[in-house]
Design a protein around this motif. Structure first.
Motif: not given
Ligand code: SF4
Ligand code: SAH
Ligand code: F3S
Length: 468
Positions: A188, A190-191
């Motif tokens: 991921c 997205n942090f």
């Molecule tokens: Fe989901 Fe955000 Fe965690 Fe990534 S950082 S796994 S997008 S909650």
């Protein structure tokens, strides 16, 4: 960088280790040894465990759910909330006793929790009876780890992060024959400020389309009727890669396969959910009309602190666009209650949003600080008891919404895939395309077939009758 070059086959070296483990085991055991894999956390972990089980079976283990008869015990762990971790600590403590009763038992801890240095250190110091500890990036090296330990080597701690790499061609032992998990990407980017996942799973990397399509074909040929595509954010599929296929395109490719199977996917991040994807969902008859679109909070202030990169307004516009294309679509969401700095007014905006969207169900969590994440350093003045009261309020509001939506299903007919026996004798259960469970009269042989069911009443569940 062309990340496709980082897709590799399971190295021949590991295949050789599998053979060596198999011959060691056949020398030491008269009857085949048993392995017990316990999985915590999300479907990504479930899918990883299916690959771990695939390797174990290839090495000669027989799988069991009974830990007391196992010769190899593995915990595939989750780090997303404190509660998930506490359960693991409690359980691995029991290994000491099991080892006394069963000399030769090998115990392993892997997965997201094990990927953290602090966890590995605690196991090293305080749980000397755990033999193997390895992170999410190296699970494919299990044959080597097992061989080293079985042939007299020391305890193994392997947390190296092999970023960007995808190891393909691992054997898979699937848990179900009717429904199957199909990972399309790992990691991921997205942090979100509360979340540990990017730290323990590394950066986003997409599997090559041909690999996914081939695995889907295998699953369909094996009789699997429902394929769930997995990724922390499936909407960004392909964006990291050099091939020219995005998630909407992948759905269309999978939908084109012949066969009477369904396609689901999770999870969709609202910031990357495009109209192109919604169009593909609408157009693809095999894609279920259910969207799990976690909103986390209804307050713009909190969404910003969470680094979610959409506003309440963006989110509601997306919901409207989905419903405009697919009026029958059901929506579900994840909500965090009590993010650091969240006020009761912020929380009321979440309540207001869930009432506006009308989700069929919710996954609700009280915020849990995760070491190393930005949110864990934010001031968090609201007491746990107060957050608990908000949480109860949220559950109650959602109960009312679910009840109303369920009532509205009475009199309507839905296609369900029969997937289980029912609560009452003489009944079976199945999921609608919108992922709602209906119960109806049937026999166990009905499991695996599709039925059109008209909903008749709502008591402890939704009951209906099959339309011929
Ligand atoms: Fe989901 Fe955000 Fe965690 Fe990534 S950082 S796994 S997008 S909650
Ligand atoms: N990738 C998915 C979610 C993975 S984690 C997504 O972005 O939607 C599943 C859910 O756990 C999240 O959606 C969030 O609601 C919850 N969660 C994650 N970290 C949390 C934390 N520190 N405390 C409480 N809930 C958390
Ligand atoms: Fe848990 Fe790891 Fe999934 S932290 S939620 S098992 S990606």
């Amino acid at each position: 960088m062309n990340r496709e070059q980082h897709t590799i086959e399971l190295p021949a070296e590991q295949l050789a280790y599998m053979e060596r483990v198999a011959s060691l085991l056949s020398e030491s055991y008269v009857v085949p040894p048993k392995a017990c894999v316990t999985t915590y956390g999300c479907q990504q972990n479930v899918s990883d465990s299916e690959r771990i089980q695939g390797m174990l079976v290839k090495m000669g283990y027989v799988l069991t759910d009974n830990m007391d008869e196992a010769d190899f015990i593995l915990y595939n762990t989750c780090a997303v909330r404190g509660h998930a971790e506490d359960r693991v600590w409690g359980n691995i403590g029991t290994i000491k006793n099991k080892k006394q009763k069963r000399p030769g038992l090998i115990a392993a801890v892997c997965g997201c929790m094990a990927q953290q240095e602090s966890v590995a250190e605690r196991i090293r110091r305080s749980y000397p009876y755990i033999d193997l500890v390895f992170g999410t990036h190296v699970l494919w090296r299990l044959p080597e780890f097992l061989y080293r330990r079985l042939s007299g080597g020391g305890r193994i701690f392997e947390l190296s992060m092999e970023e960007n790499r995808i190891v393909e061609s691992l054997p898979v032992h699937r848990d179900g024959t009717l429904k199957g998990w199909l990972p399309i990407m790992y990691g991921c980017n997205n942090f979100c400020t509360y979340c540990i996942v990017p730290y323990v799973r590394g950066r986003e990397r997409s599997r090559e389309p041909d690999r996914i399509l081939a695995e889907a074909e295998e699953m369909i040929a094996a009789g699997i009727k429902e394929i769930t595509l997995l990724g922390q954010n499936v909407n960004s599929y392909g964006l990291d890669a050099s091939f020219d296929l995005n998630f909407a395109g992948l759905l269309r490719r999978l939908n084109a396969f012949p066969g009477d199977f369904r396609i689901r996917f999770m999870t969709s991040h609202p910031k990357d959910c495009t109209l192109e994807l919604l169009d593909a969902m609408r157009d693809c008859d095999k894609v279920c009309k259910h969207l799990h679109l976690p909103v986390q909070s209804g307050s713009d202030r909190i969404l910003k602190l969470m680094n979610r990169r959409y506003t309440r307004e963006d989110y509601l516009a997306l919901v409207a666009a989905a419903r405009e294309r697919m009026p029958e679509i059901t929506l579900t969401s994840d909500i965090i209650v009590g993010f650091p700095g969240e006020t009761y007014e912020d929380f009321l905006q979440t309540l207001d949003l869930i009432r506006e969207v009308e989700y069929s169900s919710l996954f609700t969590f009280i915020y849990s600080p995760r070491e190393g994440t930005p949110a864990a350093r934010m001031s968090d003045p609201i007491s746990r008891a107060e957050k608990g009261r908000w949480f109860q309020q949220l559950l109650k509001a959602q109960e009312e919404i679910s009840e109303r939506l369920n009532q509205a299903m009475i009199g309507h007919t839905y296609q369900v895939l029969c997937d289980d026996t029912g609560r009452a004798p003489g009944y079976v259960a199945g999921h609608t395309s919108g992922n709602i469970v209906l119960e109806f009269p049937g026999v166990p042989q009905d499991i695996g077939s599709y039925f059109n069911v008209t909903v008749q009443e709502l008591t402890n569940a939704l009951y209906g009758a099959v339309i011929k």
